[in-house]
Design a protein around this motif. Sequence first.
Motif, mmCIF file in Angstrom:
data_model
loop_
_atom_site.group_PDB
_atom_site.id
_atom_site.type_symbol
_atom_site.label_atom_id
_atom_site.label_comp_id
_atom_site.label_asym_id
_atom_site.label_seq_id
_atom_site.Cartn_x
_atom_site.Cartn_y
_atom_site.Cartn_z
ATOM 1 N N ARG A 43 72.933 65.571 72.172
ATOM 2 C CA ARG A 43 72.067 65.180 73.041
ATOM 3 C C ARG A 43 73.121 64.446 74.011
ATOM 4 N NH1 ARG A 43 67.992 60.319 72.875
ATOM 5 N NH2 ARG A 43 69.386 58.550 72.974
ATOM 6 N N SER A 44 73.985 63.663 73.552
ATOM 7 C CA SER A 44 74.596 63.149 74.554
ATOM 8 C C SER A 44 75.562 64.051 75.262
ATOM 9 C CB SER A 44 75.842 62.060 73.881
ATOM 10 O OG SER A 44 74.903 60.868 73.582
ATOM 11 N N GLY A 48 75.439 64.482 79.247
ATOM 12 C CA GLY A 48 76.743 64.338 80.107
ATOM 13 C C GLY A 48 77.181 65.206 81.005
ATOM 14 N N GLY A 76 79.934 52.391 76.177
ATOM 15 C CA GLY A 76 79.818 53.565 75.253
ATOM 16 C C GLY A 76 79.989 53.604 74.149
ATOM 17 N N ALA A 80 76.577 54.330 71.588
ATOM 18 C CA ALA A 80 76.743 55.062 70.355
ATOM 19 C C ALA A 80 76.279 54.504 69.049
ATOM 20 C CB ALA A 80 78.156 55.687 70.337
ATOM 21 N N GLN A 189 78.790 55.926 78.675
ATOM 22 C CA GLN A 189 78.148 56.060 77.579
ATOM 23 C C GLN A 189 78.047 57.303 76.984
ATOM 24 O OE1 GLN A 189 74.872 52.881 77.511
ATOM 25 N NE2 GLN A 189 75.475 52.465 79.554
ATOM 26 N N LEU A 190 77.740 58.331 77.685
ATOM 27 C CA LEU A 190 77.376 59.573 77.189
ATOM 28 C C LEU A 190 78.607 60.510 76.789
ATOM 29 C CD1 LEU A 190 74.778 61.072 79.883
ATOM 30 C CD2 LEU A 190 74.535 60.269 77.416
ATOM 31 N N SER A 193 79.885 58.521 73.539
ATOM 32 C CA SER A 193 78.980 58.721 72.350
ATOM 33 C C SER A 193 78.845 60.082 71.698
ATOM 34 C CB SER A 193 77.524 58.096 72.636
ATOM 35 O OG SER A 193 76.788 59.087 73.658
ATOM 36 N N ALA A 194 79.448 61.256 72.607
ATOM 37 C CA ALA A 194 79.284 62.534 72.275
ATOM 38 C C ALA A 194 80.244 62.718 71.211
ATOM 39 C CB ALA A 194 79.384 63.439 73.386
ATOM 40 N N GLY A 224 67.867 65.370 75.411
ATOM 41 C CA GLY A 224 68.872 65.326 76.106
ATOM 42 C C GLY A 224 68.792 65.659 77.529
ATOM 43 N N ALA A 228 68.002 61.082 77.854
ATOM 44 C CA ALA A 228 69.139 60.612 78.060
ATOM 45 C C ALA A 228 70.038 60.915 79.486
ATOM 46 C CB ALA A 228 70.354 61.347 76.799
ATOM 47 N N TYR A 232 67.779 57.612 81.847
ATOM 48 C CA TYR A 232 68.742 56.602 81.793
ATOM 49 C C TYR A 232 69.551 56.385 83.135
ATOM 50 C CZ TYR A 232 68.315 56.448 76.796
ATOM 51 O OH TYR A 232 67.570 56.672 75.518
#
Length: 302
Positions: A43-44, A48, A76, A80, A189-190, A193-194, A224, A228, A232
């Motif tokens: 989803r990240s 993204g 990030g 996560a 962050q995305l 975290s992915a 997603g 996200a 966000y």
Amino acid sequence: MSQALGAKPASLLVLLTVMWGLNQVAIKVALGGFPPMLQMGLRSAVAGVLVLLWCFARGVPVFRSGRRFGPGVLTGMLFAMEFALVFFGLTMTTASRSVVFLNTAPFFVAVGAHFWLGDRISPAKAAGLALAFVGIAVAFLDGLSPGTLNTAAGDVLCILAAVFWGGTTLVVKGTSLREAPAEEILLYQLLVSAPLGFGLSVLVGEAGIGPVTTTELVAFLYQGVVVAGASYLAWFWLVRTHSAPLLHAFTFIVPVSGVFFGAVLLGDPVGWRHGIALLLVASGIYLVNRPAPVRRAVPPGA
């Protein structure tokens, strides 16, 4: 930094918190086909790519300042950890309990902002936060009764997730990230975290994506693309321009909307307590967001 929200930011916050209430249900539903850590990473990654395309299409300048790199990577990692804990927690507790404990984040933000950012908690704001929390406790009175050991473990993970959520907000407010475009904050962050989600998926030995129903796919895409990605972006724009404890006070709406969507989509029972909770939450938000009274100068001789 604005100390009181206008009508448009407040309306946007209400919309976001309603969407996030549905998000907890979506995560729980999607877990049927997507393992927790893999789901977080995917989803990240989806969000993204969408945010990068948005930046390219609109010419948004991102990653132009090297001094924002450190705080960006830190947010990030916090982001996560927050969602790793939420996704794991939801495998051991219910969506309704998860949303209660996750939304203790305003208290961590308020305390952190008081000591670190100089954003003092006034008596009215403290009363508003307490009143809203009572509303949440009323709404989930039955669900907050002692559960099994497995449920308790999931609850603790969601409380820890709230700590990381609050930490993310404080880092954005207290570092050079407050000068960054909302898109850049979200991308840090995305994009961090992915790969962490994919790495954790391998580390814990997840089997991969199983047979996925249409409902599970829709629930995943909602997370997603809508949450996200779009929501966000709006949240971090608000974080950069308004008081952190004030914004987080609105997150008390999330459990209430989560209960509503849980009842509609998952068949969770809804009783009279939730009506009382809505009144308490609304009253708490009013106290937190109420502008300070303007003191009028007293004429000489009055």
